[in-house]
Design an enzyme around this catalytic site. Structure first.
Site, PDB file in Angstrom:
ATOM      1  N   LYS A 282      40.795  48.648  34.533  1.00 57.84           N
ATOM      2  CA  LYS A 282      40.623  47.570  34.621  1.00 57.84           C
ATOM      3  C   LYS A 282      39.017  46.844  34.477  1.00 57.84           C
ATOM      4  O   LYS A 282      38.447  48.445  34.670  1.00 57.84           O
ATOM      5  CB  LYS A 282      41.668  46.772  35.854  1.00 57.84           C
ATOM      6  CG  LYS A 282      40.876  47.008  37.634  1.00 57.84           C
ATOM      7  CD  LYS A 282      41.598  47.260  38.532  1.00 57.84           C
ATOM      8  CE  LYS A 282      40.873  47.126  39.698  1.00 57.84           C
ATOM      9  NZ  LYS A 282      41.399  46.894  40.952  1.00 57.84           N
TER      10      LYS A 282
ATOM     11  N   ARG B  18      46.799  39.676  50.266  1.00 60.64           N
ATOM     12  CA  ARG B  18      46.288  39.543  48.727  1.00 60.64           C
ATOM     13  C   ARG B  18      47.475  39.438  47.618  1.00 60.64           C
ATOM     14  O   ARG B  18      48.193  38.435  47.251  1.00 60.64           O
ATOM     15  CB  ARG B  18      45.717  40.280  48.173  1.00 60.64           C
ATOM     16  CG  ARG B  18      44.456  40.539  47.257  1.00 60.64           C
ATOM     17  CD  ARG B  18      44.071  41.358  47.131  1.00 60.64           C
ATOM     18  NE  ARG B  18      44.279  42.794  46.307  1.00 60.64           N
ATOM     19  CZ  ARG B  18      43.216  43.498  45.776  1.00 60.64           C
ATOM     20  NH1 ARG B  18      42.197  43.387  46.061  1.00 60.64           N
ATOM     21  NH2 ARG B  18      43.844  44.151  45.287  1.00 60.64           N
TER      22      ARG B  18
ATOM     23  N   TYR C  80       9.277  33.506  39.125  1.00 55.77           N
ATOM     24  CA  TYR C  80       9.574  32.345  39.551  1.00 55.77           C
ATOM     25  C   TYR C  80       9.336  32.067  41.409  1.00 55.77           C
ATOM     26  O   TYR C  80       9.364  33.036  42.200  1.00 55.77           O
ATOM     27  CB  TYR C  80      11.044  31.902  39.701  1.00 55.77           C
ATOM     28  CG  TYR C  80      11.064  31.694  37.459  1.00 55.77           C
ATOM     29  CD1 TYR C  80      10.746  30.322  37.709  1.00 55.77           C
ATOM     30  CD2 TYR C  80      12.281  32.890  37.625  1.00 55.77           C
ATOM     31  CE1 TYR C  80      10.979  29.920  36.679  1.00 55.77           C
ATOM     32  CE2 TYR C  80      12.817  32.006  36.120  1.00 55.77           C
ATOM     33  CZ  TYR C  80      11.571  31.197  35.458  1.00 55.77           C
ATOM     34  OH  TYR C  80      12.443  30.411  34.392  1.00 55.77           O
TER      35      TYR C  80
ATOM     36  N   MET D 143      16.428  35.697  34.333  1.00 59.19           N
ATOM     37  CA  MET D 143      17.261  35.724  33.689  1.00 59.19           C
ATOM     38  C   MET D 143      17.017  37.029  32.946  1.00 59.19           C
ATOM     39  O   MET D 143      17.721  37.549  32.676  1.00 59.19           O
ATOM     40  CB  MET D 143      17.883  34.322  33.386  1.00 59.19           C
ATOM     41  CG  MET D 143      19.264  34.314  32.568  1.00 59.19           C
ATOM     42  SD  MET D 143      19.161  32.941  31.232  1.00 59.19           S
ATOM     43  CE  MET D 143      19.523  31.591  32.700  1.00 59.19           C
TER      44      MET D 143
HETATM   45  C1  LIG Z   1      41.342  48.343  42.025  1.00 56.01           C
HETATM   46  C2  LIG Z   1      42.319  48.966  42.400  1.00 56.01           C
HETATM   47  C3  LIG Z   1      42.869  50.565  42.572  1.00 56.01           C
HETATM   48  C4  LIG Z   1      41.765  51.070  42.005  1.00 56.01           C
HETATM   49  O1  LIG Z   1      40.519  51.190  43.240  1.00 56.01           O
HETATM   50  P1  LIG Z   1      38.769  51.662  43.451  1.00 56.01           P
HETATM   51  O2  LIG Z   1      39.521  51.836  44.788  1.00 56.01           O
HETATM   52  O3  LIG Z   1      38.321  51.984  42.260  1.00 56.01           O
HETATM   53  O4  LIG Z   1      39.409  53.484  43.613  1.00 56.01           O
HETATM   54  C5  LIG Z   1      43.935  51.122  42.847  1.00 56.01           C
HETATM   55  N1  LIG Z   1      44.966  49.854  42.407  1.00 56.01           N
HETATM   56  C6  LIG Z   1      44.802  48.983  43.201  1.00 56.01           C
HETATM   57  C7  LIG Z   1      46.378  47.699  43.175  1.00 56.01           C
HETATM   58  C8  LIG Z   1      43.485  47.892  42.598  1.00 56.01           C
HETATM   59  O5  LIG Z   1      43.291  46.997  42.688  1.00 56.01           O
END
Ligand SMILES: *Cc1c(COP(=O)(O)O)cnc(C)c1O
Length: 357
Positions: free
Chosen positions: A39, A129, A251, A299
């Site tokens: 992801k 969640r 800055y 930036m």
């Molecule tokens: C992102 C995610 C993972 C991977 O988690 P890591 O801590 O990066 O190994 C696995 N399962 C779900 C549901 C996630 O959202």
């Protein structure tokens, strides 16, 4: 002089080795297969390069968060490889990409019921969640008919505190997961993320879902990192200036030279994911030597004190992430986690992908 932008180097060989090490670890604790979370553009490193490298290493199960992320990687893979969409999607939205929905609510289950499609069921065991609530899981166990007419490939849950060994929530989640699976229709399980693979055999499942450790982040915070480093980042010096004692830099004039100093201005800033919270805290590296970051990260630019390094001139590359200066180290200095450092890496870097040998 380089083209003026930073250089992000991603070691695809190290990514493949890390994934294989996690796969072997999962098998060694009695688990089945190991997939990969890709992801957020493979945690910011570039799914277009990372996904083929993982597939070549033998990874057959990929997890994305968004439908569009799944659509983007499908052409890189064969149809035999599962691409699961953690946030879910509606029937038809994946067109002919054969993505696999993760069902997180009773509404998701109803939408996919009777479609004959593969699906994953996500139950929440302690994170509040995403996924079926305990009450929704209980209701589904009492009446599993909504699952009719779909192929339940896996039942999954996600650990909330796996990176804190001994946190009581992990064992509670393992127990709740086992209890819920015993009451739901039989299906293989998917449990551990990266850190979960370091908690022991209670966290083995049919399909592990590591992410961060594949990309070289430490899945065992507080202990030495067992993974190979993947990312290097360097940015060029645009200018070097001599300033007298008493001169403020950057800055807010937050840093004032205490001695006559040489300041190198480097072409990376918070818009490139070099976090502003690093202001006055981080170091860069040149030829293995530490260079203090002085003043605020802005930036597009960051300033380093190179008074003691007369060889540094415009065009020199200053290392921002590398051995001994990891994304986890930067995160600790900035008050965040390595995940955020990686997923913030900007679009303005040239990217060099080192192919697996
Ligand atoms: C992102 C995610 C993972 C991977 O988690 P890591 O801590 O990066 O190994 C696995 N399962 C779900 C549901 C996630 O959202």
């Amino acid at each position: 002089m380089p083209d003026g932008s930073g250089l992000l180097t991603v070691d695809l060989g190290a990514i493949a080795e890390n994934w294989k090490a996690l796969r072997d670890r999962h098998a060694g604790m009695g688990g089945g297969e190991t997939g990969a979370a890709v992801k957020a553009d493979a945690y910011g490193l570039g799914a277009a390069a990372v996904v083929p490298a993982l597939a070549a290493a033998g990874c057959r199960h990929l997890f994305v968060a968004h439908l569009a992320e799944g659509m983007a990687i499908r052409p890189l893979l064969g149809q035999g490889q599962m691409i699961a969409v953690l946030n879910g999607f509606r029937p038809g939205e994946d067109e002919d990409a054969a993505l696999t929905p993760v069902l997180n609510t009773p509404g998701d289950i109803a939408a996919w019921s009777g479609t004959g499609r593969d699906a994953l069921l996500h139950i929440d065991t302690g994170m509040a969640r995403l996924g079926l609530t305990p009450a929704e899981t209980e209701a589904l166990a009492g009446d599993p008919s909504p699952l009719r007419g779909l192929n339940l490939r896996l039942i999954m849950t996600h650990l909330a505190a796996a990176d804190a060994p001994g946190h009581p929530l992990s064992a509670e989640q393992a127990a709740r997961f086992a209890a819920a699976r015993a009451r739901l229709p039989a299906a293989p399980s998917s449990f551990a993320n990266s850190s979960g693979l370091f908690l022991g055999p209670d966290y083995a499942s049919a399909l592990a879902r590591p992410g961060c450790a594949i990309y070289g982040l430490n899945p065992t915070p507080g202990a030495p990192n067992p993974m190979r480093p993947v990312v290097r980042l360097a940015a060029p010096v645009l200018q070097v200036r001599e300033i007298p004692a008493g001169t403020p830099v950057g800055y807010g004039a937050t840093w004032v030279a205490e001695r006559p100093s040489r300041i190198a201005t480097v072409a990376a800033g918070y818009a490139d994911g070099y976090l502003r919270a690093l202001s006055g805290r981080a170091t860069g590296r040149h030829n293995g030597q530490d260079l203090p970051l002085v003043g605020r990260v802005s930036m597009d630019l960051t300033t380093f004190d190179v008074t003691d390094h007369p060889g540094i001139a415009p065009g020199a590359m200053i290392e921002l992430i590398g051995p001994g200066l990891s994304a986890d180290d930067l995160a600790a200095l900035a008050g965040t986690i390595g995940y955020e450092v990686l997923t913030s890496l900007g679009a303005r870097y040239r990217r060099d992908y080192k192919q697996a040998a």
